[in-house]
Design an enzyme around this catalytic site. Structure first.
Site: not given
Ligand code: IVH
Length: 668
Positions: A114, A112, A423, A429, A311, A116, A405, A225, A408
């Site tokens: 991740k 999946e 300033c 200015c 990451k 942000d 500044c 989830y 000025c």
């Molecule tokens: S699963 C127990 N899936 O990343 C596992 N988390 O660093 C529950 N996050 O707190 C998390 N994308 O806020 C999961 N595809 C994804 C995610 C994800 C972003 C975030 C989430 C979590 C944090 C962990």
């Protein structure tokens, strides 16, 4: 079921379906106009028939403007974090480790994105969203249901034969890149601090007290989830596909992977493909698919053994510092900027990167000619993250923050409670003066056509304009002396100036560049105070009684009006015919008839709008509060007041008055 109720239900279902088409599937079936018409019809029906009210109706998604603090609740299942890895090798090790722990049995893995943003837990009971809770400390979080309800891609009511009676679904609330850029552009414009990345912006937005503001920001949510005792399937992937059928936004990227090779291919694909996504991602997540295998693997104290995050490496470049310059903004703030040898980073050439303020500059300990690391991770604005010390010249000297500044020459002053220097030569200015002229004529202020940034600087350089008042002394002859100005452009400016006489007071107030009085504050003040003369006469105590006005804003307003030049400018703007009072408050003389009384407004009114009633209450010394409590003195009720509010007001014995009664109260 009677035909009205039937129609209401049908409209709600249809609107929910079209919301999903639009916000989740990105494939609307009807025009915005048709959608709005259905929404209006539903609103009208709900207004006429409060007996069919439903707090989860699509009409409630706009975000009421009630504000309240957040209640905290304990999570049903703690919200844990994920173990991190930073290389393909580490992910491969995790795959092997889990297969070993599963006695060598093969395990399907779900790959999946991740996201942000900021984590959210949504609780559904009998197909209805009952609560949305932030991660908080993992054990308990803040209840932010009202804010989450404004996110249109989250279904409020779901149906389907396989929907469990109780379940929790977790995901990430994100602010898409486009909305993030728009928000930051707006903040830059108001000289408000920028959000460093969409994650901070999403988290900040979710915790705002006013759902109406949240609604305007454009948050979105991806779910990843599901938890509960009676989930429809015994594996994560199928449960998520069920969630998608029920209307949740589940990313298309979610894929079942069968071995290490597929995992590695998934990583190399998304390492680059993620750059095309509309939302920020900071990595990938891998999860064991089978819920039984998940159970076998269990958790460490902090994170599940059945999942791991990978990451992405932030994109980074190394380049030489040419020099540090110091920008002076419209409000006098000094921003240090690293001017760099141009370098290519994520497809754009970077030449400048903000160093934000003195503290950040000092922490980096930048020296002359240093080689600097520039990053563009989750951040859209390039950021200096470090110095390559091995490249530093032995005799290089640290870059000092300026004490005066750069434009000025005035000695800078430190802003109390902030890392910022400014300033103080506000009225002398050049970049501050020019910045204020640019601001005054800007689209959301006086909207004077024909004066852009360059013209503002030229008007200043020619000695014609130093403040807003001077603008209204301009004439064609003066304008024609400016470079590049012909009769047509001069005419446009003159027309723009004339038209600006119709601009409402709240925008004039914002246009004045009173420090800390941004667009929203100006609106708030204009509506509650009603005229510039009243504002100029107000004490700090009176000012801080206005909602959203704190001591810092009050002090800034008082200082503004204490300066002779400003008072003269205001007189010239008055002579020029600008709007220096609002329409409603203008005919409601300020009184203290309602002093010490607090009001809750509810329902729809015939004689004035809700905002007008709010202004009237404040103009007569009363206070508007968001929700009914023991301390509320009156509930001002219109048509179709919410049944829950009615109940509460009655149970606390708070007098409920109608609009005629209210108007009689303030009629001296
Ligand atoms: S699963 C127990 N899936 O990343 C596992 N988390 O660093 C529950 N996050 O707190 C998390 N994308 O806020 C999961 N595809 C994804 C995610 C994800 C972003 C975030 C989430 C979590 C944090 C962990």
């Amino acid at each position: 079921m009677n035909p009205i109720e039937q129609e209401i239900n049908k409209l709600r279902d249809e609107l929910n379906r079209h919301n999903h088409k639009y916000y989740v599937e990105n494939s609307p079936e009807i025009s915005d106009r048709e959608f709005d018409e259905m929404m209006k019809r539903l609103e009208a029906l709900e207004q006429m028939h409060p007996e069919y009210a439903d707090p989860l109706s699509p009409t409630r998604r706009v975000g009421s403007d009630l504000s309240k603090g957040f209640e905290q609740v304990e999570h049903v299942y703690p919200m844990l974090s994920l173990g991190n890895t930073y290389s393909v090798g580490e992910v491969d090790d995790w795959v092997k480790r889990t297969e070993n722990a599963l006695m060598g049995r093969k395990a399907e893995i779900v790959g999946e994105l991740k996201f942000d943003g900021t984590g959210i837990s949504l609780i559904y009971e009998h197909g209805r969203l009952v609560r949305a809770v932030t991660r908080g400390d993992g054990e308990k979080g803040d209840v932010v249901t009202d804010n989450v309800m404004t996110i249109k891609s989250i279904p409020l009511v779901i149906t389907g034969d396989d929907v469990p009676d109780f379940f929790e679904i977790r995901g990430e609330i994100v602010l898409p890149w486009k909305a993030f850029e728009r928000l930051n552009a707006e903040r830059a414009f108001n000289e408000e601090p920028l959000f460093a990345n969409p994650r901070n912006a999403a988290a900040g937005t979710l915790k705002m007290l006013n759902p109406a503001v949240v609604a305007a920001r454009g948050l979105d949510a991806y779910l990843y989830y599901m938890l509960g005792e009676n989930l429809p399937y015994d594996n994560h992937y199928d449960n998520m596909m069920a969630a998608r059928r029920w209307g949740f936004k589940v990313s298309d990227a979610m894929t079942v992977l069968h071995d290490i090779d597929e995992v590695d291919r998934f990583i190399s694909h998304w390492d680059t493909a993620r750059k095309e996504l509309p939302v920020a991602t900071d990595g990938l997540v891998f999860k064991i698919n089978s819920l039984r295998q998940q159970l076998n693997l269990g958790f460490t104290a902090k994170s599940p053994r059945w999942a791991i995050a990978y990451k992405f490496a932030a994109e980074r470049a190394l380049t030489r510092l040419r020099y540090v310059s110091f920008d002076v903004g419209r409000l006098g703030y000094i921003t240090p900027v690293a001017n760099l040898e141009p370098v290519l980073l994520s497809g754009t050439i970077v030449k400048r990167a903000s160093l934000h303020n003195e503290d950040i500059m000092r922490a980096l300990d930048i020296h002359d000619d240093d080689m600097l690391y520039v990053e563009k991770g989750g951040e859209i604005i390039p950021k200096i993250t470090g110095v390559e010390l091995s490249e530093r010249r032995a005799d290089a000297r640290p870059v000092e923050f300026v004490s005066h500044c750069p434009v000025c020459g005035t000695a800078l002053v430190r802003v109390e409670g902030e890392a910022a220097w400014m300033c103080p030569n506000r009225w002398g200015c050049a970049p501050q003066i020019i910045g204020r002229i640019e601001h005054f004529v800007g689209r959301r202020m006086m909207n004077i056509d024909g004066i852009g940034d360059e013209t503002a600087a030229a008007l200043y350089a020619a000695g014609y304009v130093r403040n807003a008042g001077d603008l209204y002394d301009l004439d064609r002859d003066k304008l024609l002396t400016l470079e590049g100005f012909g009769p047509r452009s001069a005419e446009r400016v003159m027309e723009g100036l004339a038209a600006s006489r119709e601009v409402p007071f709240e925008r004039v107030l914002f246009a004045l560049s009173i420090p800390y009085v941004g667009e929203t504050t100006a609106k708030r003040i204009a509506r509650s105070v009603g005229s510039i003369d009243r504002l100029a006469a107000m004490s700090a105590a009176e000012l801080t009684a206005i909602e959203d006005v704190g001591p810092r804003i009050a002090e800034s307003i008082i200082e503004y009006f204490s300066i002779e030049t400003n008072r003269r400018t205001i007189e010239r703007l008055r002579a020029a015919g600008l709007q220096l009072e609002t329409a409603v408050a203008a005919n409601a003389a300020l009184s203290d008839t309602l002093a010490g009384k607090s009001f809750v407004i509810s329902g729809v009114f015939a004689r004035h709008s809700r905002d007008e009633y709010k202004s009237l209450i404040e103009a007569h010394g009363g206070k508007n509060v968001g929700s009914i409590s023991k301390k509320t003195d009156y509930v001002l009720a219109g048509e179709n007041m919410g049944p829950a509010k009615l109940e509460k007001a009655k149970s606390l014995g708070i007098p409920i008055i109608g609009e005629d009664e209210f108007l009689a109260m303030i009629d001296k």
